[in-house]
Design a protein around this motif. Structure first.
Motif, PDB file in Angstrom:
ATOM      1  N   CYS A  40       0.862  -1.189   0.000  1.00 44.23           N
ATOM      2  CA  CYS A  40       0.000   0.000   0.000  1.00 44.23           C
ATOM      3  C   CYS A  40       0.900   1.242   0.000  1.00 44.23           C
ATOM      4  O   CYS A  40       2.039   1.200   0.460  1.00 44.23           O
ATOM      5  N   THR A  42       0.841   3.557   1.906  1.00 40.68           N
ATOM      6  CA  THR A  42       1.215   3.882   3.284  1.00 40.68           C
ATOM      7  C   THR A  42       2.510   3.155   3.690  1.00 40.68           C
ATOM      8  O   THR A  42       3.269   3.653   4.527  1.00 40.68           O
ATOM      9  N   HIS A  61       0.996  -4.308   5.564  1.00 39.63           N
ATOM     10  CA  HIS A  61      -0.243  -4.310   6.352  1.00 39.63           C
ATOM     11  C   HIS A  61      -1.445  -4.741   5.525  1.00 39.63           C
ATOM     12  O   HIS A  61      -2.566  -4.301   5.770  1.00 39.63           O
ATOM     13  N   GLU A  62      -1.172  -5.609   4.541  1.00 36.69           N
ATOM     14  CA  GLU A  62      -2.266  -6.199   3.765  1.00 36.69           C
ATOM     15  C   GLU A  62      -1.997  -7.687   3.602  1.00 36.69           C
ATOM     16  O   GLU A  62      -2.004  -8.229   2.498  1.00 36.69           O
ATOM     17  N   CYS A 169      -6.548  -3.283   3.792  1.00 36.68           N
ATOM     18  CA  CYS A 169      -6.319  -1.831   3.898  1.00 36.68           C
ATOM     19  C   CYS A 169      -6.851  -1.082   2.687  1.00 36.68           C
ATOM     20  O   CYS A 169      -7.919  -0.492   2.740  1.00 36.68           O
ATOM     21  N   GLY A 170      -6.075  -1.062   1.592  1.00 38.24           N
ATOM     22  CA  GLY A 170      -6.410  -0.163   0.480  1.00 38.24           C
ATOM     23  C   GLY A 170      -7.810  -0.343  -0.064  1.00 38.24           C
ATOM     24  O   GLY A 170      -8.530   0.639  -0.298  1.00 38.24           O
TER      25      GLY A 170
HETATM   26 ZN   LIG Z   1      -2.641   0.879   3.638  1.00 37.13          ZN
END
Ligand SMILES: [Zn+2]
Ligand SMILES: NC(=O)c1ccc[n+]([C@@H]2O[C@H](COP(=O)([O-])OP(=O)(O)OC[C@H]3O[C@@H](n4cnc5c(N)ncnc54)[C@H](O)[C@@H]3O)[C@@H](O)[C@H]2O)c1
Ligand SMILES: [Zn+2]
Length: 366
Positions: A40, A42, A61-62, A169-170
């Motif tokens: 992502c 981020t 974080h995915e 997340c995304g």
């Molecule tokens: Zn993210």
């Protein structure tokens, strides 16, 4: 136990592959063998220290994977379950208990503190030094990781696990901004600024919501072309055209809804000006702390418009992610079209391709 991880070691530098030691799974944690992980924007922001995160760190974080072990306090998943990893939350603050965990009072510390609340980190380097962990409660750029139970969502075994990570997340961020926050009514208009993975997920959600005017704004033509294929009724390259003027023209006075997924201060201002009377806009893109954006309080007061700051689509991942999967299975939410797969060894290429606009949503397969 050993885990192979991609480690962010210094500001702006490529991630380095390192063998680390993963510590014991704590009582509120789940040990997950990663099958794949999304990348992502981020993650790039964290690597580049736009958010000051303690280095060295395992980002990611995915994650999507299979439960390998559970702590003795874990009740929601068991060994062998297929899971998507998502953002962390404390579970007891007023936001968490009122079903808005993305606004958990401890979100910052839990997602970006680089350690557990007791200060320990999950990874150790070969020389015995600590490597920061629990990025967004998971640190998924590793073959095996310990994630907080609240960052783990059990999913069906009938869907391809490899591509499910971005739901954590995304994808839930863009889709949730539309379906959970803006909630556009059928027949309404929406302008989406930024057509990366988050903006495209918002666009797919606007199609689900039966928005009949869906305007995609970006500065990369190839992305706008993809936006059209995914359901945009109009596209605007804001390098060539005045986006505010064009949106107001297309919608006959301003869009009913809008989302800014760029993290660019100037684009936020454009979004506020592109909204019509009683319009509702969502800020989703992440800018560096301290970034300010002008807002015309003189003129805009008269419009009654509303702006929401939206984290993670304001979703409850344990219910929203399974819903997105149902929509995907029904052929109504083809987020798989955003995904391009990479080998784990190509993770830095995955970052570069996302930044250049070539890839919408890189997914690294272990
Ligand atoms: Zn993210
Ligand atoms: N709020 C949240 O909870 C949350 C969650 C995930 C990601 N994010 C943030 O959302 C943003 C989007 O993430 P992404 O993965 O889709 O990133 P991305 O880089 O793939 O997409 C951003 C898009 O914005 C476009 N863009 C950049 N500047 C522009 C401008 N001036 N005018 C128009 N378009 C412009 C880019 O061309 C690109 O297509 C990032 O800032 C990311 O950090 C926020
Ligand atoms: Zn909380």
């Amino acid at each position: 136990m050993k885990t192979l991880a991609a480690v962010a070691t210094s500001k702006g530098e490529p991630l380095e592959m390192r063998e680390l030691t993963l510590d014991e799974t704590r009582s509120d944690e789940v040990r997950v063998k990663l099958v794949a992980t999304g990348v992502c924007h981020t993650d790039a922001i964290a690597r580049d220290q736009i958010y000051p995160i303690p280095l060295p760190i395992v980002l990611g974080h995915e994650g999507a994977g299979v439960v390998e072990a559970v702590g003795d306090g874990v009740t929601s998943v068991e060994v062998g379950d297929h899971v998507v990893l998502t953002f962390p939350s404390c579970g007891v603050c007023s936001s968490c208990v009122s079903a808005h965990p993305a606004y958990c009072v401890d979100f910052g510390a839990l997602a970006m503190g680089g350690a557990r609340p007791d200060g320990s980190t999950g990874f150790e380097a070969e020389d015995g030094s600590d490597v920061s962990s629990h990025f967004f409660g998971q640190s998924s750029f590793a073959t095996v990781t310990n994630a907080y139970e609240r960052s783990v969502v059990k999913i069906s075994k009938d869907v391809p696990l490899e591509i499910m990570g971005p739901l954590g997340c995304g994808v839930q961020t863009g889709a949730g901004a539309v379906l959970n926050v803006l909630k556009p009514e059928a027949g309404s208009s929406i302008a989406i600024f930024g057509t990366g993975a988050v903006g495209m997920s918002a666009l797919l959600a606007a199609v689900i919501a039966n928005c009949t005017t869906i305007i995609a704004v970006d500065i990369v033509d190839s992305r706008l072309k993809r936006a059209k294929e995914l359901g945009a009724t109009h596209t605007i390259n804001s390098k060539d055209e005045d986006a505010v003027e064009r949106v107001r023209e297309i919608t006959g006075g301003g869009a009913n809804y809008a989302a800014d997924t760029t993290g660019n201060a100037g684009v936020f201002t454009q979004m506020t000006k592109a909204l019509g009377i009683m319009g509702h806009g969502a800020l989703v893109g992440a800018a560096a702390p301290g970034t300010e954006s002008p807002f015309d309080i003189g003129n805009l007061l008269l419009t009654g418009l509303k702006i929401s700051m939206v984290i993670e689509g304001d979703s409850v991942p344990q219910t929203f992610i399974p819903k997105l999967i149902s929509l995907y299975e029904a052929g109504l939410f083809p987020f798989d079209k955003l995904v391009k797969k990479y080998e784990f060894s190509e993770i830095n290429t995955a970052f570069a391709d996302s930044e250049s606009g070539d890839t919408l949503k890189p997914v690294v397969v272990f």
